[in-house]
Design an enzyme around this catalytic site. Structure first.
Site, short mmCIF file in Angstrom:
data_model
loop_
_atom_site.label_atom_id
_atom_site.label_comp_id
_atom_site.label_asym_id
_atom_site.label_seq_id
_atom_site.Cartn_x
_atom_site.Cartn_y
_atom_site.Cartn_z
N LYS A 116 -15.69 -15.81 -32.08
CA LYS A 116 -16.29 -17.14 -32.26
C LYS A 116 -17.39 -17.32 -33.03
O LYS A 116 -17.66 -17.88 -34.02
CB LYS A 116 -15.98 -17.89 -31.15
CG LYS A 116 -14.80 -18.32 -30.34
CD LYS A 116 -15.01 -19.19 -29.17
CE LYS A 116 -13.67 -19.75 -28.71
NZ LYS A 116 -12.67 -18.68 -28.22
N GLU A 200 -22.42 -25.16 -28.12
CA GLU A 200 -21.98 -26.14 -29.11
C GLU A 200 -22.25 -27.47 -28.60
O GLU A 200 -22.23 -27.75 -27.12
CB GLU A 200 -20.43 -25.95 -29.22
CG GLU A 200 -19.92 -24.94 -30.04
CD GLU A 200 -18.24 -24.97 -30.23
OE1 GLU A 200 -17.80 -25.66 -29.63
OE2 GLU A 200 -17.86 -24.12 -31.03
N ARG A 292 -2.19 -15.91 -36.50
CA ARG A 292 -0.89 -15.70 -35.98
C ARG A 292 0.01 -16.98 -36.29
O ARG A 292 -0.38 -18.03 -36.65
CB ARG A 292 -0.72 -15.19 -34.75
CG ARG A 292 -1.38 -16.04 -33.66
CD ARG A 292 -1.24 -15.62 -32.16
NE ARG A 292 -1.99 -16.26 -31.47
CZ ARG A 292 -1.93 -17.59 -30.95
NH1 ARG A 292 -0.87 -18.19 -31.44
NH2 ARG A 292 -2.73 -18.06 -29.93
#
Length: 670
Positions: A116, A200, A292
């Protein structure tokens, strides 16, 4: 195009890939664990190879074993599905090193989006909007406190290397930060082997909107519109739909452009998903990229008329994307939900066991079912307990929601418990119908989506009893149809007696409650009593799917299915009621006392035995702990009493319904 493709996965996604390959004339190679010897993906594939034990670590996560099958079977490409090795950089690279195409992005792209922190740094460099926060390498607690102040509260601590809600904490003030940071780091280390975190700004009441992207080896990257996944429970998606009821055309275009920029930043090839957090004011921020195919990809296919697995195969074979961005035209609205073997009333406890009944609506242009099991198959304790994905389509969102409600009403699962009733309440809830749900709504209002413990309306009980009576009478008539005198009064199931009408008891179980309805009459005309409530039923008929009758003179129709074991009906408000048929006089003293045994609710391993023979225990006291479906379950005493015997042994694997503890039979006061 490839001639032979190996599917390195199981269940629903393996079956779904096999269907597309078969349509394209591609020979399919499946792999399977010991637990999946008789699974549907094994039966559907052209050939299937064993790769190890039932646990994923012993089979579906063994990249070297899967590649050995690919070599021996002559497979030219590997489709990883989703989950397991689908986002494993080492496996993707090993496929390419072996000269076998990996039907997915380049290993470098997977690696770039696997962290991330690294992904956010890359997105920042390419102008993709980010949530304010910190995603650097410095992890000293004192430094992170300063970054938390700079970011502002409330904020979210996230594991840099993970997902699925692991290593995640919401912090509302500086005083909570140190403890939350330590907890998030411990969980991140335990789950991912990496204690690093990012910070965040916490967006209040956010929506989760993702964009399907596709790239090819010729430098083209496009998006295939959005999917809204805001209906979530504990960060797990529950309902997905497209188009989003929140987005307008300008914001959709801006988010689509940002998604394409994110894919171009990693030179993306194949199918991927760029996920965004969207604030109530419409501001959107990059969250992560899944490298994916996503489990919810069918809603995109239903609105675009495309087969994304076919696109994956063609792109992996070196072909250009079949369509350019301007040719992507969506029609209508699609919604997906997933049918799980789980018990929403018990904190969504996963279930397992044989699917004694699996009744699903018929596929049509409006209804699609993607599944990996059929009736009679078992839901294993070793894998995700999903039974099927239900996808509906119609011309607009209100019509699609109605299609969803109708399709769910046509579903019945017997064996393990399921989440069908929960999904039905979800599809009718005002927050969903009005399109105003956010990612935390279900967790804040979960009780609004659960059935609770209230008694059903007497009219519902009378309808269920009527259906049970009609079923039983029909069974008896069918049995005597070839007798010498089928009109004999002895060939009736109405409790007929000489000189007076007979009384029958219809016993129905709902959860832990038992309801006894007294019945007089036969052949669709009955006088029913439950407690003080009485109902006159006339003209009752059951056609297998619906019950119609006059209840106290009011003509009503119920969607209903009845057999010798259960009655399933939907009331006027659309609520599902699933009654178990019970013997009329089976309410024993032992049952009245609260039960005399503790049984295993599912197959699993005994972790701890906390009681022994001769112990006096209280109702609700924890007696055993077992591990099943990756969870620990506490098994408690059903009543106060003395334990007669304990058959559970610590470390032992037990089957579902195994008797683990027996209580001494004790007299019940008159």
């Amino acid at each position: 195009m490839f001639e032979r493709v190996l599917i390195a996965n199981r269940g629903e996604i393996a079956c779904r890939v096999i269907r597309t390959c078969r349509r394209l004339g591609i020979h399919t190679v499946a792999v399977y664990s010991e637990a999946d010897r008789d699974a549907q993906h094994v039966r559907l594939a052209d050939e299937a190879w064993p790769i190890g034990g039932p646990r994923p670590a012993d089979s579906y996560l063994r990249g070297e074993a899967i590649l050995e099958v690919a070599r021996r079977s002559g497979a030219q490409a590997v489709h990883p599905g989703y989950g397991f090795l689908s986002e494993n950089t080492a496996f993707a690279r090993a496929c390419l090193d072996a000269g076998i195409a990996f039907i997915g992005p380049r290993p470098e792209s997977i690696e770039a989006m696997g962290s991330k922190a690294a992904a956010k740094a890359l997105m920042e460099a390419h102008g993709v909007p980010l949530v304010p926060g910190y995603h650097g390498e410095e992890q000293d607690p004192g430094f992170l406190v300063g970054e938390a102040r700079r970011t502002g509260f409330p904020l979210m601590i996230k594991a840099a290397a993970g997902g699925g809600g692991k290593g995640m904490r919401i912090v509302h003030g500086e005083g909570e930060f140190a403890a939350a940071l330590a907890a998030a780091q411990r969980e991140a280390q335990s789950s991912f082997g990496d204690a690093r975190v990012i910070l965040e700004r916490y967006v209040e009441h956010p929506r989760h909107i993702e964009f399907q992207v596709f790239g090819d080896t010729h430098g083209q990257v496009i998006h295939l519109n959005e999917r809204e996944c805001s209906a979530q429970r504990r960060y797990q998606k529950v309902l997905e739909e497209t188009p989003s009821p929140f987005l307008d055309a300008p914001r959709r275009a801006a988010m689509g452009a940002a998604a394409v920029a994110a894919a171009r930043a990693v030179d993306y090839v194949g199918a991927g998903t760029v996920e965004f957090i969207v604030a109530p004011d419409g501001a959107f921020f990059f969250m992560e990229m899944n490298t994916r195919l996503q489990v919810e990809h069918p809603v995109t296919e239903m609105t675009l008329g495309l087969d994304l697995v076919e696109w994956q195969l063609r792109v992996a074979a070196g072909e250009p994307l079949p369509l350019a961005q301007e040719a992507i035209r969506a029609q209508g609205h699609a919604i997906e939900v997933r049918l799980y073997a789980e018990d929403p009333e018990q904190n969504f406890l996963p279930g397992s066991g044989s699917l004694q009944t699996l009744r699903l609506p018929a596929p049509s242009p409006h209804v699609r079912l993607d599944g990996g099991v059929v009736e009679g198959d078992a839901v294993s304790i070793f894998y995700d307990p999903m039974i099927a994905k239900l996808i509906v389509w119609d011309t607009d969102r209100p019509q699609a929601l109605q299609r969803l409600r109708e399709a769910l009403a046509g579903c019945e699962i017997a064996g393990p418990k399921s989440n069908i009733a929960f999904l039905e309440r979800l599809a009718r809830h005002p927050a969903v119908v009005e399109g105003r749900i956010d990612t935390g709504y279900l967790d804040r209002h979960l009780d609004e989506f659960l059935a609770g413990d209230g008694a059903p309306d007497p009219r519902v009980l009378f309808a269920a009893a009527t259906a049970a009576l009609l079923h039983d009478e029909g069974d008896v008539l069918a049995g005597v149809r070839h007798d010498a005198d089928p009109y004999s009064p002895w060939a009736r199931a109405d409790a007929w007696r000489i000189g007076h009408p007979g009384k029958r008891i219809v016993a129905l179980g709902l959860g832990e409650h038992r309801y006894e309805i007294e019945a007089l009459g036969h052949d669709g005309d009955y006088r029913l009593r439950y407690g003080e409530a009485v109902c006159e039923v006339h003209g009752a008929r059951h056609d297998g799917a619906t019950l119609s009758a006059r209840f106290d003179g009011e003509a009503l129709r119920y969607p209903l299915h009845a057999d010798a074991r259960r009655v399933l009906l939907h009331d006027a408000a659309g609520a599902r009621h699933r009654f178990e048929r019970a013997a009329a006089f089976a309410w024993t003293a032992e049952e009245a006392a609260g039960g005399d045994r503790v049984i295993a609710p599912m197959p699993g391993r005994i972790v701890l035995v906390k009681a022994g023979a001769g112990d006096a225990v209280e109702a609700g006291q924890e007696l055993l702990v077992m591990e099943a479906m990756k969870m620990e379950l506490a098994l408690k005493a059903p009543r106060a009493g003395t334990i007669e015997s304990v058959s559970a042994v610590q470390g032992e694997f037990v089957e579902a319904d195994a008797v683990l503890i027996r209580f001494k039979t004790e007299a019940v006061a008159a």
